[in-house]
Design an enzyme around this catalytic site. Sequence first.
Site, PDB file in Angstrom:
ATOM      1  N   LYS A 185     -21.332  -2.073  -8.480  1.00 42.83           N
ATOM      2  CA  LYS A 185     -21.461  -0.848  -9.287  1.00 42.83           C
ATOM      3  C   LYS A 185     -20.854  -1.014 -10.683  1.00 42.83           C
ATOM      4  O   LYS A 185     -21.022  -0.139 -11.537  1.00 42.83           O
ATOM      5  CB  LYS A 185     -20.813   0.327  -8.557  1.00 42.83           C
ATOM      6  CG  LYS A 185     -21.500   0.682  -7.242  1.00 42.83           C
ATOM      7  CD  LYS A 185     -20.771   1.803  -6.535  1.00 42.83           C
ATOM      8  CE  LYS A 185     -21.439   2.110  -5.193  1.00 42.83           C
ATOM      9  NZ  LYS A 185     -21.274   1.035  -4.200  1.00 42.83           N
ATOM     10  N   VAL A 234      -0.047   0.994  -6.829  1.00 43.50           N
ATOM     11  CA  VAL A 234      -0.343   0.108  -7.958  1.00 43.50           C
ATOM     12  C   VAL A 234      -0.131   0.809  -9.295  1.00 43.50           C
ATOM     13  O   VAL A 234      -0.066   0.166 -10.335  1.00 43.50           O
ATOM     14  CB  VAL A 234      -1.781  -0.462  -7.897  1.00 43.50           C
ATOM     15  CG1 VAL A 234      -1.922  -1.425  -6.729  1.00 43.50           C
ATOM     16  CG2 VAL A 234      -2.817   0.649  -7.828  1.00 43.50           C
ATOM     17  N   SER A 238       0.852  -1.196   0.000  1.00 42.24           N
ATOM     18  CA  SER A 238       0.000   0.000   0.000  1.00 42.24           C
ATOM     19  C   SER A 238       0.882   1.238   0.000  1.00 42.24           C
ATOM     20  O   SER A 238       2.097   1.158   0.188  1.00 42.24           O
ATOM     21  CB  SER A 238      -0.938   0.025   1.214  1.00 42.24           C
ATOM     22  OG  SER A 238      -0.238   0.389   2.387  1.00 42.24           O
ATOM     23  N   ARG A 239       0.270   2.417  -0.173  1.00 35.91           N
ATOM     24  CA  ARG A 239       1.037   3.659  -0.272  1.00 35.91           C
ATOM     25  C   ARG A 239       0.963   4.515   0.991  1.00 35.91           C
ATOM     26  O   ARG A 239       1.519   5.603   1.019  1.00 35.91           O
ATOM     27  CB  ARG A 239       0.527   4.467  -1.470  1.00 35.91           C
ATOM     28  CG  ARG A 239      -0.929   4.890  -1.368  1.00 35.91           C
ATOM     29  CD  ARG A 239      -1.407   5.599  -2.615  1.00 35.91           C
ATOM     30  NE  ARG A 239      -2.783   6.043  -2.479  1.00 35.91           N
ATOM     31  CZ  ARG A 239      -3.439   6.718  -3.415  1.00 35.91           C
ATOM     32  NH1 ARG A 239      -2.843   7.002  -4.550  1.00 35.91           N
ATOM     33  NH2 ARG A 239      -4.687   7.097  -3.215  1.00 35.91           N
ATOM     34  N   SER A 263     -14.035  -6.640  -7.041  1.00 31.50           N
ATOM     35  CA  SER A 263     -14.861  -5.767  -7.858  1.00 31.50           C
ATOM     36  C   SER A 263     -15.998  -5.201  -7.008  1.00 31.50           C
ATOM     37  O   SER A 263     -15.929  -5.183  -5.777  1.00 31.50           O
ATOM     38  CB  SER A 263     -15.394  -6.534  -9.075  1.00 31.50           C
ATOM     39  OG  SER A 263     -16.142  -5.677  -9.915  1.00 31.50           O
ATOM     40  N   LYS A 318      -0.652   4.095   8.011  1.00 30.22           N
ATOM     41  CA  LYS A 318      -1.490   2.911   8.224  1.00 30.22           C
ATOM     42  C   LYS A 318      -0.646   1.640   8.290  1.00 30.22           C
ATOM     43  O   LYS A 318      -0.967   0.711   9.039  1.00 30.22           O
ATOM     44  CB  LYS A 318      -2.527   2.802   7.095  1.00 30.22           C
ATOM     45  CG  LYS A 318      -3.610   3.860   7.178  1.00 30.22           C
ATOM     46  CD  LYS A 318      -4.542   3.757   6.000  1.00 30.22           C
ATOM     47  CE  LYS A 318      -5.548   4.908   6.007  1.00 30.22           C
ATOM     48  NZ  LYS A 318      -6.350   4.920   4.767  1.00 30.22           N
TER      49      LYS A 318
END
Length: 234
Positions: A128, A63, A37-38, A125, A42
């Site tokens: 939506k 990503v 993650s970036r 996914s 966190k």
Amino acid sequence: MFNNKNILVTGGTGSFGNRFIKVFLKKFKPKKLIVYSRDELKQYEMKMLFKEYKCLRFFLGDVRDRERLRFALREVDYVIHAAALKQVDTAEYNPIECLKTNINGAENVIDASLHNKVKKVIALSTDKAVNPINLYGVTKLASDKLFISANLLSGNLGTKFSVVRYGNVVGSRGSVFPLFKKLIKENKKILPITHPDMTRFWITLDQGIDFVVKSFSKMIGGEIFIPVIPSIRI
């Protein structure tokens, strides 16, 4: 199938990733469980929360960065792609950013997985993505199609790609439930409901995690797994 294997979760510090790590470590004994993650804050908070687990690794990266993903996915067996920009209204005001993360990011995960001969990849996914009327849904539909089509690129590499598509996760970050609770606590008289007849499909985080884990054991590549979950009026 996960014991003594290397698993990487993109967006691993999000609502799904946090809960997935907690549940997964109780059920399985992976060789490495990598959080990609970036968000460094966190990641630090997760390190403190799960510091007794020696198999846990933290990889700072986006990503959108193909080379970083290729590096992170070395010797990885299974990938769960949970990283995405998910806020509908934010996507409408920042369309290019949403496209870069949700579509270009999906392409990068596919490329890095093929490059490193990852065994199986599941992308998360959303409901939506079905007949989308907003940009977020459009980007996730495009992402889904990229992951399904990636099976045609795999060839002798053997990497399998599938998609898990479910509804709104109860209590997740950005969910309406925490927002409604906050507004009610503040004695607000009106809750922001788009339409009185609107319905939503609901699933809990634990149900979603269990469904993803089971989908890994069932997948042969190219599936869009959809759970049977309740739909209710808001």
